[in-house]
Design an enzyme around this catalytic site. Structure first.
Site, short mmCIF file in Angstrom:
data_model
loop_
_atom_site.label_atom_id
_atom_site.label_comp_id
_atom_site.label_asym_id
_atom_site.label_seq_id
_atom_site.Cartn_x
_atom_site.Cartn_y
_atom_site.Cartn_z
N HIS A 68 112.21 3.43 -20.55
CA HIS A 68 112.98 4.42 -20.11
C HIS A 68 114.48 4.20 -19.29
O HIS A 68 115.47 4.64 -19.67
CB HIS A 68 112.14 5.22 -18.76
CG HIS A 68 113.13 6.20 -18.28
ND1 HIS A 68 113.81 6.00 -17.23
CD2 HIS A 68 113.20 7.70 -18.65
CE1 HIS A 68 114.53 7.29 -16.89
NE2 HIS A 68 114.22 8.18 -17.76
N ASP A 97 110.74 6.80 -24.96
CA ASP A 97 112.21 6.78 -24.73
C ASP A 97 112.51 5.26 -25.50
O ASP A 97 111.78 4.37 -25.27
CB ASP A 97 112.40 6.40 -23.20
CG ASP A 97 112.03 7.78 -22.58
OD1 ASP A 97 112.51 8.78 -22.89
OD2 ASP A 97 111.60 7.85 -21.41
N GLN A 151 114.63 13.64 -29.54
CA GLN A 151 115.32 14.56 -28.60
C GLN A 151 116.38 13.37 -27.97
O GLN A 151 116.26 12.14 -28.05
CB GLN A 151 114.16 14.65 -27.68
CG GLN A 151 113.37 13.63 -27.13
CD GLN A 151 112.59 13.28 -25.83
OE1 GLN A 151 112.85 14.02 -24.99
NE2 GLN A 151 111.55 12.52 -25.72
N HIS A 164 104.13 12.37 -21.61
CA HIS A 164 105.57 12.00 -21.06
C HIS A 164 105.38 10.50 -20.71
O HIS A 164 104.85 10.02 -19.70
CB HIS A 164 105.89 12.77 -19.63
CG HIS A 164 107.34 12.38 -19.16
ND1 HIS A 164 107.60 12.15 -18.15
CD2 HIS A 164 108.52 12.53 -19.75
CE1 HIS A 164 108.97 11.71 -18.06
NE2 HIS A 164 109.58 12.01 -19.03
#
Ligand code: G3P
Ligand code: CA
Length: 268
Positions: free
Chosen positions: A58, A45, A161, A16
């Site tokens: 992010h 991200d 995603q 992550h």
């Protein structure tokens, strides 16, 4: 003795923001550490600069993870590249500080793919797609240019995603062969529920769901699995939680500590 079923083989270890428990999130060293710790996927991200470059970050602003301030959408890539994306980590986590993190640059998606290559796997999130018109098209262009999507539009190295169903539907319309995961955020007092209708709807375009782990239970996981969807909860950092989710049948999880998940997976 009896052979244990090899549960762990099919459970994805998703680093992550890289191994972001140890190194500044979304920097090359964080991703490299994720690979070294046996993460199956590098989680990235995406935000998009004023001049249309996809960068790994992010937040919509550079404030938290660099020494600068301002919105990514108002800054050019050249401006972003002047920022230090590592020193904040040393200041915030003195026990983990490393002089090598000082002066790290914010990487573009393309730079990340060039660095880790076509054999690495990437789990890419379109963040704030409503703020960045065209980000899905640009993402697919980058994936093609770097060879992660082949001439037939196929990939076995990328999952896309998003919390935004609209963004996933857009990607699906542009290329229906890329596996998609619908992120979900539950803030109910009790446990989350997912309806048959919601599952049916998600199955039209996605291969799985990514809920926050703390609101799901065995029933939720079973229902999603029985419907034939993958389930990758986020962000799971405690080995006890990892074990519980594995028992319930999740097919992967996002973690800031891929080394911990690797250890847990070796035990099950
Ligand atoms: O992408 C899974 C998880 O990372 C979603 O939350 O805010 O960390 O991107 P966030
Ligand atoms: Ca994410």
């Amino acid at each position: 003795g009896t052979k244990k079923p090899n549960l762990s083989a099919s459970i994805l270890n998703i680093a992550h923001r890289g191994a972001s428990g140890y190194a500044p999130e979304h920097t090359i060293p964080a991703y490299a550490l994720g690979q070294k710790m046996k993460g199956d996927y590098i989680e990235i991200d995406l935000q998009m600069t004023k001049d249309g470059h996809l960068i790994a970050m992010h937040d919509e602003t550079v404030d938290r993870t660099t020494n600068g301030t301002g919105r990514v959408k108002d800054m050019t890539l050249a401006e972003i590249k002047k920022l230090d994306a590592g020193s904040w980590f040393n200041e915030k986590y003195p026990a983990l500080a490393n002089p090598a993190y000082v002066g790290l640059k914010v990487p573009t998606l393309e730079e990340v793919i060039h660095r880790f290559g076509r054999n690495a796997r990437y789990y890419i999130e379109t963040k704030a797609p409503e703020v960045y018109p065209g980000m899905e098209e640009e993402l697919l262009r980058v994936l093609k240019r770097t060879g992660l999507i082949n001439g037939r539009g196929r990939t076995n190295k990328v999952i896309i995603q998003s919390f935004s169903q609209e963004s996933l539907l857009k990607v699906h319309q542009l290329n229906s062969r890329i596996p998609l995961v619908q992120l979900l955020w539950y803030e109910t007092a009790g446990m989350a529920q997912i309806t048959d209708e919601e599952i049916k709807n998600i199955k039209r375009y996605a291969v799985g769901v990514g809920p926050n782990y703390d609101k799901i239970d065995q029933a939720y996981v079973s229902k999603v699995r029985q419907a034939g969807l993958e389930i990758h909860p986020y962000t799971v950092n405690e080995p006890s939680e990892m074990k519980k989710l594995i028992r319930w049948g999740v097919t992967g999880m996002f973690t800031n500590y891929p080394d911990r998940l690797h250890r847990v997976l070796r035990e099950v």
